[in-house]
Design an enzyme around this catalytic site. Structure first.
Site, short mmCIF file in Angstrom:
data_model
loop_
_atom_site.label_atom_id
_atom_site.label_comp_id
_atom_site.label_asym_id
_atom_site.label_seq_id
_atom_site.Cartn_x
_atom_site.Cartn_y
_atom_site.Cartn_z
N SER A 43 -9.91 -0.11 6.81
CA SER A 43 -9.33 -0.05 5.47
C SER A 43 -8.63 -1.31 4.97
O SER A 43 -8.26 -1.37 3.80
CB SER A 43 -8.36 1.12 5.37
OG SER A 43 -9.08 2.32 5.33
N LYS A 99 0.85 -1.20 0.00
CA LYS A 99 0.00 0.00 0.00
C LYS A 99 0.88 1.24 0.00
O LYS A 99 1.89 1.31 0.71
CB LYS A 99 -0.92 -0.02 1.23
CG LYS A 99 -1.99 1.07 1.23
CD LYS A 99 -2.92 0.91 2.43
CE LYS A 99 -4.00 1.99 2.47
NZ LYS A 99 -4.84 1.88 3.68
N SER A 123 -9.80 2.30 2.67
CA SER A 123 -8.92 3.04 1.78
C SER A 123 -7.98 2.15 0.96
O SER A 123 -7.46 2.58 -0.06
CB SER A 123 -8.08 4.03 2.58
OG SER A 123 -7.23 3.35 3.49
#
Ligand code: GLN
Length: 498
Positions: free
Chosen positions: A179, A80, A155
């Site tokens: 997330s 990420k 997210s």
């Protein structure tokens, strides 16, 4: 499509260790897959072809030299974009960090590298991890591999989509309010938020420091456990890092036995507001757990209805403070320094106005307000009290049961654009995941099948007491096996739209 991309992480590591496949072949197969599908999925913001092939070659050389390989050596992974990786662009989905190449590795990155994990690239995300759909990325949304017109969650939608689209068997996510778990739910993958403090936050660009936690994304519970074991453990560089043994998550995933366990269904996290097909798959999973010898009871957590409101005061407060450092002076973007003879403050203002998107600005303003003199007690202080009540609800529940379960998200993946103009509707996606962050306890989402009405993945959430992350893997693996045999079809089928 190469067969190598269909393997689980555990199978990939075994193939590399035995010499059935080289790490370079495995990396190349995934890079090819990314070239084939990522134009449509947009899971990646940056693909590090050279770095990935070099890391894979190093694993192959180590093997040739007779070195003992670590359990995930040669397995590709998507990182990420909120995690620093030395020399590799790290944007956090924001324009304000455009062009920034961190001079250091996060502890998670360093541990992955040391374990011979092959980092393929950085994944798309909502700006600074604020959002539930990845639509708040400054670089355009990620598309759900199950239906490209739908959101992949957020997210960490990029990490979940990369795993669901077979672009990588593993990914790293971060979970401040859901997330990792909510994207896992809507993409039919496994995602785990470990206990707060179990995985180092050093080099994780902070959103809300008291809530942030990095964790694994995978297609199977065992794969998630292998990644969890690789990244967890004490780190002196993070003052909130837990200084104790890492629970045996891999052993728990292999055990997969719920006989005699007490499992609580959280009364406040199902029923009204939950999509019928989500509720149906959840109820079926409950029946399976009972069938496997678990004792399933309903448990009430009366303060959970206030969790979302408390979170949306605490998170903006912390993020308004954490994001203050992005001022155009130290990192990435700088706007307007040549326009007239501006003061430092004017350049800071111009940079922040140009560099932050609408959601980041909204939360910075909310947080600044909630922390301001005269309002601090009424908003931030009050929210902290609610946070304590949530933790007490969990403590009381865990006196009665070993783990708690709920649907992970109220609905399956919604359409891109559907909730973009309605922040509250967007926030409500995290109603079931936020309590665990507020209390610092671990949570997992695993696929519970497809909702009958839309054919899209449904996620089931498991929560355990702090530092009992192994229970998630035990229950998760048992349920995963039961769901496979019960339905007689692979949950890991290829996402249909690709
Ligand atoms: N969707 C939640 C939010 O917008 C959770 C974010 C997260 O876990 N990083 O804040």
């Amino acid at each position: 499509m190469s067969d190598l991309i269909r393997l689980t992480a555990a199978e990939t590591a075994a193939a590399v260790a035995s010499g059935a496949a080289s790490a370079v072949e495995v990396a190349q197969a995934h890079l090819d897959r990314i070239s084939e599908v990522d134009e449509r999925v947009h899971a990646f913001l940056h693909v590090d072809t050279e770095g990935a092939l070099a890391a894979a070659a190093a694993v192959d050389s180590a093997r040739a030299a007779g070195a003992t390989l670590s359990p995930l050596a040669g397995v590709p992974l998507a990182l990420k974009d909120v995690m620093t990786q030395k020399g590799i662009p790290t944007t956090c989905g924001s324009r304000i960090l455009e062009g920034w190449r961190p001079p250091y590795d996060s502890t998670v990155t360093a541990r992955l590298k040391a374990a011979g994990v092959v980092i393929l690239g950085k994944t798309n995300m909502d700006e600074f991890a604020m959002g539930s759909s990845t639509e708040h990325s400054a670089y355009g949304p990620t598309h759900n591999p199950w239906d490209l017109d739908r959101i992949p969650g957020g997210s960490g939608g990029g990490s979940a989509a990369a795993v669901a689209a077979f672009e990588a068997p593993l990914a790293i996510g971060t979970d401040t309010g859901g997330s990792i778990r909510q994207p896992a739910a809507v993409t039919g993958t496994v995602g785990v938020k470990p206990t707060y403090g179990a995985v180092s936050r050093y080099g994780l660009v902070a959103l809300a420091s008291s809530l942030d936690q990095a964790g694994p994304c995978a297609r199977t519970v065992l794969d998630a456990a292998l990644l969890h074991a690789t990244i967890a453990g004490h780190d002196p560089l993070d003052s909130t890092s837990f200084d104790g043994p890492v629970p045996d998550v891999v052993g728990a995933a292999l055990r997969a036995d719920v006989q005699g366990m007490r499992i609580g269904v959280v009364k406040e996290l199902s029923g009204e507001g939950y999509q019928a097909g989500v509720q149906q798959r959840f109820d079926e999973a409950v029946a399976l757990l009972t069938g496997m010898g678990a004792e399933v009871v309903e448990v009430s957590c009366p303060n959970f209805p206030y969790a979302l409101a408390a979170y949306y005061l605490i998170l903006p407060s912390e993020c308004s403070s954490n994001l203050a450092k992005f001022d155009g002076m130290r990192f990435g973007l700088r706007v307007g320094e040549d326009d007239g003879d501006p003061s430092v403050e004017q350049v800071m203002g111009r940079t922040r106005a140009a560099g932050f998107g609408a959601e980041a600005i909204r939360r910075i303003m909310l947080g600044t307000y909630a922390l301001s003199a005269g309002y601090y007690d009424a908003y931030y202080g009050q929210a902290q009290k609610v946070r304590t009540l949530i933790a007490r609800d969990f403590a009381a529940a865990f006196e009665q049961v070993d783990v708690l379960i709920s649907p992970t998200a109220p609905t399956t993946a919604f359409k891109l654009g559907e909730k973009l103009d309605d922040p509250l509707a967007m926030y409500l996606n995290d109603v079931a995941t936020i309590p665990a962050n507020l209390a610092g306890i671990p949570g997992m989402s695993l696929p519970a099948g497809l909702a009958p009405e839309d054919g899209l993945p449904v996620g089931l959430q498991i929560m355990a007491p702090a530092m009992a992350d192994d229970r998630l893997y035990n229950v998760g693996a048992a349920l995963e096996a039961a769901l496979l045999s019960n339905w007689g079809r692979p949950i890991l089928q290829e996402a249909p739209s690709l």
